[in-house]
Design an enzyme around this catalytic site. Structure first.
Site, PDB file in Angstrom:
ATOM      1  N   ARG A 123       0.822  -1.218   0.000  1.00 27.58           N
ATOM      2  CA  ARG A 123       0.000   0.000   0.000  1.00 27.58           C
ATOM      3  C   ARG A 123       0.858   1.271   0.000  1.00 27.58           C
ATOM      4  O   ARG A 123       1.959   1.287   0.541  1.00 27.58           O
ATOM      5  CB  ARG A 123      -0.959  -0.030   1.204  1.00 27.58           C
ATOM      6  CG  ARG A 123      -1.914  -1.215   1.090  1.00 27.58           C
ATOM      7  CD  ARG A 123      -2.870  -1.292   2.236  1.00 27.58           C
ATOM      8  NE  ARG A 123      -3.774  -0.154   2.277  1.00 27.58           N
ATOM      9  CZ  ARG A 123      -4.656   0.054   3.252  1.00 27.58           C
ATOM     10  NH1 ARG A 123      -4.724  -0.790   4.269  1.00 27.58           N
ATOM     11  NH2 ARG A 123      -5.453   1.088   3.230  1.00 27.58           N
ATOM     12  N   ASP A 321     -15.305   2.513   3.331  1.00 23.83           N
ATOM     13  CA  ASP A 321     -15.090   1.097   3.635  1.00 23.83           C
ATOM     14  C   ASP A 321     -16.332   0.246   3.358  1.00 23.83           C
ATOM     15  O   ASP A 321     -16.301  -0.975   3.549  1.00 23.83           O
ATOM     16  CB  ASP A 321     -14.693   0.936   5.109  1.00 23.83           C
ATOM     17  CG  ASP A 321     -13.312   1.522   5.377  1.00 23.83           C
ATOM     18  OD1 ASP A 321     -12.503   1.613   4.428  1.00 23.83           O
ATOM     19  OD2 ASP A 321     -13.044   1.889   6.534  1.00 23.83           O
TER      20      ASP A 321
HETATM   21  C1  S3P Z   1      -9.571   5.304   8.359  1.00 28.96           C
HETATM   22  C2  S3P Z   1      -9.702   6.029   7.215  1.00 28.96           C
HETATM   23  C3  S3P Z   1     -10.046   5.439   5.910  1.00 28.96           C
HETATM   24  C4  S3P Z   1     -10.578   4.012   6.038  1.00 28.96           C
HETATM   25  C5  S3P Z   1      -9.816   3.196   7.028  1.00 28.96           C
HETATM   26  C6  S3P Z   1      -9.827   3.863   8.407  1.00 28.96           C
HETATM   27  C7  S3P Z   1      -9.193   6.014   9.593  1.00 28.96           C
HETATM   28  O1  S3P Z   1      -8.883   5.427   5.113  1.00 28.96           O
HETATM   29  O2  S3P Z   1     -10.567   3.366   4.786  1.00 28.96           O
HETATM   30  O3  S3P Z   1     -10.393   1.902   7.153  1.00 28.96           O
HETATM   31  O4  S3P Z   1      -9.342   5.443  10.692  1.00 28.96           O
HETATM   32  O5  S3P Z   1      -8.733   7.161   9.490  1.00 28.96           O
HETATM   33  P1  S3P Z   1      -8.514   6.726   4.240  1.00 28.96           P
HETATM   34  O6  S3P Z   1      -8.676   7.877   5.126  1.00 28.96           O
HETATM   35  O7  S3P Z   1      -7.105   6.588   3.782  1.00 28.96           O
HETATM   36  O8  S3P Z   1      -9.490   6.699   3.102  1.00 28.96           O
END
Ligand code: S3P
Length: 445
Positions: A123, A321
């Site tokens: 990632r 998500d």
């Molecule tokens: C999260 C933000 C999201 C989400 C992840 C949890 C967080 O990612 O997909 O499961 O706790 O800040 P992104 O902010 O990179 O989209």
């Protein structure tokens, strides 16, 4: 590897509480570790992702233990008080753990080495590397900004104002957390509002956080550095991203009627509920209240005919998500659902857009996969099913297809249920207690 199979379900019914919110759990440990004194956390998600954050913070010198009462007690070291870890920090499967911790480390003058599983090491971390280097941190990563990586925090960090190139709460949070141990004011500017748990929790611990609007409508979130953070009591609500799976199961299995209690209803997280209601779902939001600075409610869900809709790209940050499980709802709905603005799904625990498209096709559902969109032609009732799904270390792909099996003519199998432990320990037992038929591949009907 733990293969499982899900077969057509009788109506599901009953009341349940899904585990604690993953985003808030990570943040309560991280911010508790930086506070002075003890933080007591009730309802912490004890999934592998959060346990990785706890282990890393222990290696950095904070105390964290689970009490016999189930509450977690964090002994904070105070801002700037972390010590250099003597071993590599393993962030497992968790992008949130890795990116938020990098934010904290960027303004602590120590060197740490971070790694993760095969999914996490694929990632992109450049999205946090770029702003964190502006604070003065040094980061050496693999090609393309990938883990494993080494980070040396700045001894004399400079506050920054950073406009996020992608809608990402993780990037915003990394910048704000780096701003904590930095003198002056640090600002993260986002053109699309993403989840604001970091902002809310920082305020709960005593930091000054201000949100203003830029001329172009973007939100500028500013934290004032070097606050006095003091240990707090935190109650973590149930995770709406986990609740999403029984919610959709109840909607697509005829005759179902369930209640999920104490679900976090932060408006920046409820895009799935809005979308399902637009599709015709019966979701009653009851007993709305506030717990530790976050809105919470009980959700009563009854099965009902869903109709396909067009889901705008602007909704993506509030349900980022939830697309795998929305695609399952769309597969059983009447008519066509088109989801736009899904580019970020390609860089989650797996390429979720590709995984959903392949898996739905393997279950006899007509789909069209675009570069950042997914079109699902609903079956107007049970899907054909019968697919064998590769979950590719992705908990939400695993759970989504087990839910699809509950409303499919033929069982749906997944190759590995183990990743579910990262976010939803006890998922299979909870779903089966409501009436699902999920079991080992040989034994399932
Ligand atoms: C999260 C933000 C999201 C989400 C992840 C949890 C967080 O990612 O997909 O499961 O706790 O800040 P992104 O902010 O990179 O989209």
């Amino acid at each position: 590897m733990q293969p499982l199979k899900s077969s057509i379900s009788n109506p599901i019914a009953g009341e349940a509480r899904v585990p604690g919110d993953k985003s808030m759990s990570h943040r309560s440990l991280l911010i508790g570790a930086l506070a002075i004194g003890e933080t007591v956390i009730e309802g912490l998600l004890e999934g592998e992702d959060v346990l990785c954050t706890a282990a890393a913070l222990r290696a950095l010198g904070a105390g964290m233990e689970r009490g016999a009462d189930g509450a977690w007690r964090v002994q904070g070291v105070g801002l700037g008080g972390l010590r250099e870890p003597s071993t590599v920090l393993d962030m497992g499967n968790s992008g949130t753990a890795a990116r938020l911790l990098m934010g904290v480390l960027a303004s602590h003058p120590l060197t740490a080495f971070l790694t993760g599983d095969a999914s996490l090491c694929r990632r992109p971390m450049a999205r946090v590397q770029v702003p964190l280097e502006q604070f003065g941190a040094r980061i050496v990563a693999r090609e393309g900004g990938r883990m494993p990586l080494a980070i040396t925090g700045a001894g004399d960090p400079m506050p920054i104002a950073y406009r996020l190139p992608v809608a990402s709460a993780q990037v915003k949070s990394a910048v704000l957390l780096a701003g904590l141990n930095t003198p002056g004011r640090t600002t993260a500017i986002e053109s699309q509002p993403t989840r604001d748990h970091t902002e809310r929790m920082l305020q709960h611990f005593g930091a000054e956080v201000e949100t203003t609007r830029e001329a172009d409508g973007a939100l500028a979130v500013t934290v004032t550095g070097q606050p006095e953070l003091t240990g707090q009591h935190v109650q973590v609500p149930a995770d709406i991203s986990s609740a999403a799976f029984p919610i959709v199961a109840a909607l697509i299995v005829p005759g179902s009627d369930i209640t999920l209690t104490a679900v976090g209803m932060n408006p920046r997280r409820t895009g799935l509920v809005d979308t399902l209601v637009e599709m015709g779902a019966a979701v009653d939001i009851r007993n709305e209240r506030d717990i530790a600075g976050e809105p919470v409610a009980d959700l009563h869900v009854r099965a009902g005919g869903l109709t396909g809709i067009e889901v705008p790209a602007s909704r993506a940050p509030s349900m980022i998500d939830e697309y795998p499980i929305l695609a399952v709802a769309a597969a059983v709905a009447e008519g066509v659902t088109v989801m736009h603005g899904l580019a970020e799904l390609r860089v989650k625990e797996s390429d979720r857009l590709g995984a959903m498209a392949r898996g739905l096709a393997a279950c006899g559902v007509r789909i069209e996969e675009g570069a950042d969109s997914l079109t699902v032609h609903g079956c107007g009732g049970p899907a054909p099913g019968g697919g064998s799904i590769e979950t590719d270390l992705d908990h939400r792909i695993a759970m989504a297809f087990l839910v699809l099996g509950m409303a499919s003519k033929n069982p749906v199998a997944i190759d590995d249920a183990e990743p579910i432990e990262t976010s939803f320990p006890g998922f299979v037992a909870l779903m089966n207690s409501l009436g699902a038929v999920i079991g080992p591949v040989e034994a399932a009907k």
